[in-house]
Write a protein that holds these residues in place. Structure first.
Motif, PDB file in Angstrom:
ATOM      1  N   MET A 120      -5.838  -1.425   6.564  1.00 50.70           N
ATOM      2  CA  MET A 120      -6.114  -2.769   6.070  1.00 50.70           C
ATOM      3  C   MET A 120      -5.390  -3.817   6.916  1.00 50.70           C
ATOM      4  O   MET A 120      -5.926  -4.911   7.149  1.00 50.70           O
ATOM      5  CB  MET A 120      -5.691  -2.894   4.607  1.00 50.70           C
ATOM      6  N   ALA A 121      -4.182  -3.481   7.380  1.00 54.61           N
ATOM      7  CA  ALA A 121      -3.442  -4.422   8.224  1.00 54.61           C
ATOM      8  C   ALA A 121      -4.169  -4.636   9.549  1.00 54.61           C
ATOM      9  O   ALA A 121      -4.170  -5.742  10.097  1.00 54.61           O
ATOM     10  CB  ALA A 121      -2.028  -3.900   8.471  1.00 54.61           C
ATOM     11  N   TRP A 174     -11.560  -5.275   3.817  1.00 52.53           N
ATOM     12  CA  TRP A 174     -11.189  -5.206   2.404  1.00 52.53           C
ATOM     13  C   TRP A 174     -11.484  -6.519   1.671  1.00 52.53           C
ATOM     14  O   TRP A 174     -11.555  -6.535   0.461  1.00 52.53           O
ATOM     15  CB  TRP A 174      -9.709  -4.838   2.264  1.00 52.53           C
ATOM     16  N   HIS A 211      -1.614   6.592   1.093  1.00 54.03           N
ATOM     17  CA  HIS A 211      -1.454   5.156   0.843  1.00 54.03           C
ATOM     18  C   HIS A 211      -1.032   4.435   2.118  1.00 54.03           C
ATOM     19  O   HIS A 211      -1.547   3.341   2.422  1.00 54.03           O
ATOM     20  CB  HIS A 211      -0.416   4.941  -0.258  1.00 54.03           C
ATOM     21  N   GLU A 212      -0.124   5.029   2.880  1.00 46.45           N
ATOM     22  CA  GLU A 212       0.323   4.418   4.135  1.00 46.45           C
ATOM     23  C   GLU A 212      -0.818   4.297   5.133  1.00 46.45           C
ATOM     24  O   GLU A 212      -0.935   3.292   5.844  1.00 46.45           O
ATOM     25  CB  GLU A 212       1.466   5.250   4.728  1.00 46.45           C
ATOM     26  N   TYR A 221      -3.992   3.950   4.451  1.00 43.40           N
ATOM     27  CA  TYR A 221      -4.883   2.883   3.998  1.00 43.40           C
ATOM     28  C   TYR A 221      -4.266   1.512   4.240  1.00 43.40           C
ATOM     29  O   TYR A 221      -4.964   0.559   4.619  1.00 43.40           O
ATOM     30  CB  TYR A 221      -5.213   3.071   2.517  1.00 43.40           C
ATOM     31  N   GLU A 222      -2.964   1.396   4.003  1.00 43.22           N
ATOM     32  CA  GLU A 222      -2.302   0.112   4.232  1.00 43.22           C
ATOM     33  C   GLU A 222      -2.346  -0.260   5.707  1.00 43.22           C
ATOM     34  O   GLU A 222      -2.554  -1.431   6.065  1.00 43.22           O
ATOM     35  CB  GLU A 222      -0.848   0.182   3.743  1.00 43.22           C
ATOM     36  N   ASN A 227      -7.506  -4.812  -2.973  1.00 40.71           N
ATOM     37  CA  ASN A 227      -6.461  -3.822  -2.744  1.00 40.71           C
ATOM     38  C   ASN A 227      -7.057  -2.560  -2.128  1.00 40.71           C
ATOM     39  O   ASN A 227      -8.260  -2.304  -2.238  1.00 40.71           O
ATOM     40  CB  ASN A 227      -5.769  -3.460  -4.056  1.00 40.71           C
ATOM     41  N   THR A 228      -6.198  -1.784  -1.517  1.00 43.06           N
ATOM     42  CA  THR A 228      -6.653  -0.503  -0.980  1.00 43.06           C
ATOM     43  C   THR A 228      -6.871   0.486  -2.130  1.00 43.06           C
ATOM     44  O   THR A 228      -6.547   0.200  -3.283  1.00 43.06           O
ATOM     45  CB  THR A 228      -5.622   0.093  -0.007  1.00 43.06           C
ATOM     46  N   PRO A 267      -8.192  -6.459   8.095  1.00 46.16           N
ATOM     47  CA  PRO A 267      -8.178  -7.011   6.729  1.00 46.16           C
ATOM     48  C   PRO A 267      -9.554  -7.471   6.256  1.00 46.16           C
ATOM     49  O   PRO A 267      -9.820  -7.502   5.054  1.00 46.16           O
ATOM     50  CB  PRO A 267      -7.198  -8.182   6.834  1.00 46.16           C
ATOM     51  N   ASN A 323      -6.534   3.291  -4.828  1.00 43.41           N
ATOM     52  CA  ASN A 323      -5.381   3.689  -5.625  1.00 43.41           C
ATOM     53  C   ASN A 323      -5.073   5.171  -5.401  1.00 43.41           C
ATOM     54  O   ASN A 323      -5.836   6.043  -5.821  1.00 43.41           O
ATOM     55  CB  ASN A 323      -5.667   3.436  -7.107  1.00 43.41           C
ATOM     56  N   SER A 360       1.422   9.574  -1.023  1.00 43.55           N
ATOM     57  CA  SER A 360       2.160   8.480  -0.390  1.00 43.55           C
ATOM     58  C   SER A 360       1.699   8.293   1.059  1.00 43.55           C
ATOM     59  O   SER A 360       1.526   7.156   1.529  1.00 43.55           O
ATOM     60  CB  SER A 360       3.657   8.769  -0.435  1.00 43.55           C
TER      61      SER A 360
END
Length: 279
Positions: A234-235, A241, A227-228, A230-231, A245-246, A238, A248, A224
């Motif tokens: 990407m923010a 990417w 994932h944060e 990577y998010e 999607n980032t 952007p 998995n 988790s």
């Protein structure tokens, strides 16, 4: 001559009667398509038993591999038990011989170390070696409430997880270049390997977690956080990417041993082929 030779031989004579597949079809219909030659006829193996683990200590796999000794022809034997779900090494020992008695003691100690009660279901899978099928080993398994499982006879890939682990062991850079001088040296090397494998080796088959992390139930928390990260990346950028999607980082919930071929490809996240790649 077999049809694969008959067809081109006739063609060299300017004759065409039928395709090879037609020749084979007619031979089969006339019950003339039988095994020929001195080689043994290919055997037919029964369907392997399939198991699914959704948590640690549900399915264990184990095997024995040899370690070179001080002289050619002298070996030490590493007994190693791996948890299917987490890939964690839950038990290991090095002895000077293969025996069901040593295996039985190791299983007992592994169950104690894992705090496993005899009322908890556990499958213990292995190949068909004599230590795995000895009466002492079977008695121990039944006493501990363990369901023994064995690979099919003369099938080498029914225990892929243990085989993959042994390959990882034997490809370590410092793996016994000239053999171990004595059993104490072999045990010390294996102890260092187990520590590295459990706490430092990020296994590609379990989303690059260490086996100790996954066995301890830390998968969700770690994945988790990844994932944060990577998010957030990407923010911030952007364009890197390009609308995709980032990566998995979802946790792997099910692990199959010898899965049924009907199981979907998505469910086969830990199939034998991925195990080979992970090594």
């Amino acid at each position: 001559m077999p049809p694969c030779q008959i067809v081109p031989a006739l063609a060299d004579e300017g004759i065409y009667l039928a395709s090879e597949s037609t020749f084979y079809r007619i031979l089969h219909e006339e019950k003339m398509q039988n095994h020929r030659g001195r080689s043994q006829e290919p055997g037919k193996h029964a369907k392997p038993t399939s198991y699914c683990a959704t948590a640690p200590n549900q399915v264990w796999t184990w095997d024995i591999t040899y370690l070179n000794g001080p002289v050619k022809g002298l070996f030490f034997y590493l007994y190693l038990i791996e948890d299917l779900f987490s890939r964690d090494i839950v038990g290991w020992e090095v002895w000077e011989e293969e025996s069901a008695e040593h295996a039985s003691e190791l299983i007992r100690r592994a169950c104690l170390a894992q705090g496993r009660l005899t009322t908890m279901p556990l499958v213990l899978h292995s190949d068909n070696g004599s230590p795995m099928k000895g009466s002492t080993m079977l008695e121990t398994s039944y006493a501990l409430g363990i369901t023994p499982s064995n690979s099919r006879p003369r099938v080498s890939n029914d225990n892929p997880y243990s085989e993959s682990l042994f390959k990882t062991l034997k490809y370590r850079p410092n793996y016994q270049p000239k053999g171990f001088e004595n059993i104490t040296e072999a045990r010390m090397w294996c102890k260092r390997f187990v520590k590295w494998y459990r706490f430092e080796h990020h296994h590609s088959g379990i989303k690059f977690l260490t086996s100790a992390e996954r066995h301890a139930g830390k998968s969700e928390e770690i994945l988790s956080k990844r994932h944060e990260v990577y998010e957030a990346a990407m923010a911030a950028h952007p364009e890197r990417w390009n609308g995709r999607n980032t990566r998995n980082w979802d946790n792997i919930e099910e692990v199959y041993l010898n899965p049924d071929k009907k199981v979907t490809e998505t469910e086969l996240v830990l199939s034998e082929s991925s195990e080979a790649a992970a090594s």
